[in-house]
Design an enzyme around this catalytic site. Structure first.
Site, PDB file in Angstrom:
ATOM      1  N   ASP A   8      37.723  34.356  34.090  1.00 12.57           N
ATOM      2  CA  ASP A   8      38.800  34.761  35.007  1.00 12.57           C
ATOM      3  C   ASP A   8      38.947  36.277  34.924  1.00 12.57           C
ATOM      4  O   ASP A   8      38.520  36.900  33.950  1.00 12.57           O
ATOM      5  CB  ASP A   8      40.130  34.084  34.620  1.00 12.57           C
ATOM      6  CG  ASP A   8      41.258  34.457  35.583  1.00 12.57           C
ATOM      7  OD1 ASP A   8      41.061  34.340  36.803  1.00 12.57           O
ATOM      8  OD2 ASP A   8      42.325  34.888  35.121  1.00 12.57           O
ATOM      9  N   SER A   9      39.589  36.836  35.946  1.00 11.08           N
ATOM     10  CA  SER A   9      39.847  38.280  35.936  1.00 11.08           C
ATOM     11  C   SER A   9      40.781  38.665  34.781  1.00 11.08           C
ATOM     12  O   SER A   9      40.796  39.809  34.357  1.00 11.08           O
ATOM     13  CB  SER A   9      40.491  38.692  37.257  1.00 11.08           C
ATOM     14  OG  SER A   9      41.724  38.021  37.417  1.00 11.08           O
ATOM     15  N   TYR A  40      41.999  41.382  40.267  1.00 13.27           N
ATOM     16  CA  TYR A  40      40.916  41.493  41.245  1.00 13.27           C
ATOM     17  C   TYR A  40      41.452  41.344  42.680  1.00 13.27           C
ATOM     18  O   TYR A  40      40.791  41.738  43.628  1.00 13.27           O
ATOM     19  CB  TYR A  40      39.898  40.359  41.040  1.00 13.27           C
ATOM     20  CG  TYR A  40      38.926  40.511  39.896  1.00 13.27           C
ATOM     21  CD1 TYR A  40      39.051  41.499  38.933  1.00 13.27           C
ATOM     22  CD2 TYR A  40      37.843  39.623  39.799  1.00 13.27           C
ATOM     23  CE1 TYR A  40      38.130  41.602  37.891  1.00 13.27           C
ATOM     24  CE2 TYR A  40      36.918  39.723  38.768  1.00 13.27           C
ATOM     25  CZ  TYR A  40      37.073  40.709  37.811  1.00 13.27           C
ATOM     26  OH  TYR A  40      36.162  40.789  36.802  1.00 13.27           O
ATOM     27  N   CYS A  71      38.832  31.324  38.621  1.00 14.88           N
ATOM     28  CA  CYS A  71      39.585  32.355  39.339  1.00 14.88           C
ATOM     29  C   CYS A  71      39.310  32.144  40.823  1.00 14.88           C
ATOM     30  O   CYS A  71      38.147  32.118  41.238  1.00 14.88           O
ATOM     31  CB  CYS A  71      39.083  33.725  38.893  1.00 14.88           C
ATOM     32  SG  CYS A  71      39.774  35.100  39.820  1.00 14.88           S
ATOM     33  N   ASN A  72      40.367  31.965  41.592  1.00 15.67           N
ATOM     34  CA  ASN A  72      40.178  31.711  43.029  1.00 15.67           C
ATOM     35  C   ASN A  72      39.601  32.925  43.742  1.00 15.67           C
ATOM     36  O   ASN A  72      38.758  32.800  44.623  1.00 15.67           O
ATOM     37  CB  ASN A  72      41.518  31.351  43.677  1.00 15.67           C
ATOM     38  CG  ASN A  72      41.982  29.978  43.270  1.00 15.67           C
ATOM     39  OD1 ASN A  72      41.735  29.007  43.940  1.00 15.67           O
ATOM     40  ND2 ASN A  72      42.646  29.884  42.127  1.00 15.67           N
ATOM     41  N   THR A  73      40.088  34.100  43.360  1.00 12.06           N
ATOM     42  CA  THR A  73      39.636  35.322  44.034  1.00 12.06           C
ATOM     43  C   THR A  73      38.134  35.490  43.843  1.00 12.06           C
ATOM     44  O   THR A  73      37.390  35.740  44.799  1.00 12.06           O
ATOM     45  CB  THR A  73      40.395  36.537  43.462  1.00 12.06           C
ATOM     46  OG1 THR A  73      41.792  36.235  43.457  1.00 12.06           O
ATOM     47  CG2 THR A  73      40.144  37.785  44.281  1.00 12.06           C
ATOM     48  N   GLU A 156      50.757  38.886  34.705  1.00 22.41           N
ATOM     49  CA  GLU A 156      49.986  39.656  33.711  1.00 22.41           C
ATOM     50  C   GLU A 156      50.919  40.488  32.832  1.00 22.41           C
ATOM     51  O   GLU A 156      50.602  40.785  31.696  1.00 22.41           O
ATOM     52  CB  GLU A 156      48.968  40.572  34.410  1.00 22.41           C
ATOM     53  CG  GLU A 156      47.790  39.844  35.033  1.00 22.41           C
ATOM     54  CD  GLU A 156      46.682  39.476  34.026  1.00 22.41           C
ATOM     55  OE1 GLU A 156      46.386  40.287  33.136  1.00 22.41           O
ATOM     56  OE2 GLU A 156      46.122  38.375  34.151  1.00 22.41           O
ATOM     57  N   CYS A 190      45.801  30.082  42.940  1.00 25.57           N
ATOM     58  CA  CYS A 190      45.539  31.184  42.000  1.00 25.57           C
ATOM     59  C   CYS A 190      45.860  30.652  40.616  1.00 25.57           C
ATOM     60  O   CYS A 190      46.923  30.059  40.404  1.00 25.57           O
ATOM     61  CB  CYS A 190      46.423  32.380  42.326  1.00 25.57           C
ATOM     62  SG  CYS A 190      46.304  33.701  41.105  1.00 25.57           S
ATOM     63  N   THR A 191      44.955  30.864  39.686  1.00 27.58           N
ATOM     64  CA  THR A 191      45.131  30.249  38.365  1.00 27.58           C
ATOM     65  C   THR A 191      46.231  30.920  37.533  1.00 27.58           C
ATOM     66  O   THR A 191      46.594  30.422  36.483  1.00 27.58           O
ATOM     67  CB  THR A 191      43.798  30.258  37.592  1.00 27.58           C
ATOM     68  OG1 THR A 191      43.284  31.598  37.558  1.00 27.58           O
ATOM     69  CG2 THR A 191      42.785  29.348  38.248  1.00 27.58           C
ATOM     70  N   HIS A 192      46.770  32.023  38.031  1.00 26.23           N
ATOM     71  CA  HIS A 192      47.910  32.641  37.344  1.00 26.23           C
ATOM     72  C   HIS A 192      49.244  31.968  37.702  1.00 26.23           C
ATOM     73  O   HIS A 192      50.200  32.050  36.941  1.00 26.23           O
ATOM     74  CB  HIS A 192      48.043  34.114  37.754  1.00 26.23           C
ATOM     75  CG  HIS A 192      47.103  35.036  37.062  1.00 26.23           C
ATOM     76  ND1 HIS A 192      45.759  35.002  37.255  1.00 26.23           N
ATOM     77  CD2 HIS A 192      47.331  36.035  36.168  1.00 26.23           C
ATOM     78  CE1 HIS A 192      45.185  35.945  36.526  1.00 26.23           C
ATOM     79  NE2 HIS A 192      46.114  36.583  35.864  1.00 26.23           N
TER      80      HIS A 192
HETATM   81  N1  DGL Z   1      43.497  34.103  38.490  1.00 26.03           N
HETATM   82  C1  DGL Z   1      43.011  34.815  39.629  1.00 26.03           C
HETATM   83  C2  DGL Z   1      42.967  33.880  40.844  1.00 26.03           C
HETATM   84  O1  DGL Z   1      42.966  32.702  40.661  1.00 26.03           O
HETATM   85  C3  DGL Z   1      43.800  36.063  39.778  1.00 26.03           C
HETATM   86  C4  DGL Z   1      43.182  37.022  40.681  1.00 26.03           C
HETATM   87  C5  DGL Z   1      43.467  38.459  40.407  1.00 26.03           C
HETATM   88  O2  DGL Z   1      42.943  38.991  39.436  1.00 26.03           O
HETATM   89  O3  DGL Z   1      44.171  39.059  41.229  1.00 26.03           O
HETATM   90  O4  DGL Z   1      42.898  34.251  41.973  1.00 26.03           O
END
Ligand code: DGL
Length: 272
Positions: A8-9, A40, A71-73, A156, A190-192
Site C-alpha cells: 500500500d502507499s 498517492y 491500495c485502490n489508487t 495518515e 480506499c483501504t484507509h
Molecule cells: N490506501 C490507498 C487506497 O486505497 C490510499 C491512497 C493514497 O495513498 O492516497 O486508495
C-alpha cells in the site's frame, strides 16, 4: 520463505493484511508501506505507476511469488499495466492482484436498488476503474462516485475522530447521497477509510450499507488460491508477518498499530 507480498502507499493496506492474517493464519506475509511518498491519491498516472512497479519489484526480490496491491489508487492506476506489460518480462509465473475486482464482484449481491456509491481518492475516482469494472459485470447498476481528497491525509495523521474529520466526512457523504438519492450501498473504495468508520456511520442514514474491503479481499484471496493450487504451493506457510516501510520505522510502528490492532516492528527500506 515465499511470503505473500502486500503493498500500500502507506498504512491503509494494514486493514487488509489484518484480515488476511485472521483468515489465513498459516501463510507468510510481507507488508510494504511506501510511507515516504504517501499519499498517492492526487498524483499522476506516471508517478503512481512508477512507484507501484518499484514496490512490486522489491517484493519479488524478497521472494514473493504473489503480490496483492492492497491500495485502490495503485490498483486503479498501475495494476493493469504491470500485469500486461511488466509481468511477462519479469516472470510470467508470478502474480500481482488488486482489490478493485474482488470488491466489484461482490457488489451485485449487496444492492437492492441497483444504485451504489463509491467513495475513493481522486486517483481512483478519476480512473473510473470502479465504473468500468462494474459496467462489465453488472451493467444494470448505476454507480455514483465521490472523491474525498482529505480523507487519506486525515487518517495518515491520526486525525480520525474529531470535528475537523467530521466536517470532511459529512461534506463528501452529503455530496454523494445528493447526487443519487436511491443509493443503498456505499463502497469504501480506499483501504484507509475503515479507520474513519465511526464518523462515516454517524453521517449515513440508517438503511444504507457501508462496505469495507478487508473481508471481501481476504475471502477473494482464499478463493483464488483454492482455484490456483500452482500459485498456492509457491506461498510458504510458517505464520510469519514482516513489515517494511520507506519512512521512519518508529512512526510506522506507532501509527501502524492503529490499523493493525497489534504491536508491530518494521524495517526501513529504500525504493527507487
Ligand atoms: N490506501 C490507498 C487506497 O486505497 C490510499 C491512497 C493514497 O495513498 O492516497 O486508495
Amino acid at each position: 520463505m515465499q511470503p505473500i507480498g502486500v503493498f500500500d502507499s502507506g498504512y491503509g493496506g494494514l486493514t487488509i493484511l489484518k484480515e488476511f492474517k485472521k483468515k489465513m493464519p498459516v501463510y507468510d506475509f510481507i507488508y510494504l508501506g511506501d510511507n515516504a511518498r504517501t499519499p498517492y491519491g492526487n498524483r499522476s498516472f506516471e508517478t503512481i505507476y512508477k512507484y507501484t512497479l518499484q514496490a512490486v519489484e522489491y517484493l519479488f526480490a524478497q521472494n514473493c511469488h504473489l503480490v496483492i496491491i492492497a491500495c485502490n489508487t495503485a490498483s486503479a492506476k498501475a495494476l493493469r499495466t504491470i500485469q500486461q506489460k511488466n509481468l511477462p518480462k519479469i516472470d510470467p509465473n508470478k502474480r500481482v492482484l488488486g482489490v478493485i475486482r474482488p470488491t466489484v464482484e461482490k457488489v451485485g449481491e449487496l444492492t437492492k436498488t441497483n444504485h451504489i456509491g463509491i467513495l475513493g481518492t481522486v486517483g481512483t475516482v478519476n480512473s473510473e476503474s470502479y465504473v468500468i469494472e462494474l459496467n462489465k459485470i453488472f451493467p444494470e447498476i448505476k454507480v455514483t462516485q465521490e472523491a474525498c481528497p482529505m480523507w487519506v491525509p486525515l487518517v495518515e495523521n491520526g486525525e480520525t475522530n474529531n470535528e475537523g474529520a467530521d466536517y470532511f466526512i459529512k461534506k463528501h457523504i452529503r455530496a454523494l447521497l445528493d447526487a443519487d438519492k436511491k443509493i443503498d450501498t456505499i463502497i469504501l473504495g480506499c483501504t484507509h477509510y475503515p479507520l474513519l468508520m465511526n464518523l462515516i456511520q454517524k453521517n449515513i442514514p440508517s438503511g444504507i450499507k457501508v462496505i469495507a474491503q478487508n473481508e471481501i479481499s481476504a475471502l477473494s484471496l482464499i478463493d483464488y488460491l483454492n482455484r490456483h493450487p500452482e500459485i498456492d504451493t509457491e506461498c510458504s506457510k510458517n505464520s510469519s508477518v514482516k513489515f517494511l516501510t520507506t519512512d521512519s520505522t518508529e512512526i510506522f510502528n506507532q501509527r501502524g498499530q492503529m490499523f493493525f490492532n497489534e504491536k508491530l516492528v518494521s524495517e526501513k527500506i529504500i525504493l527507487d
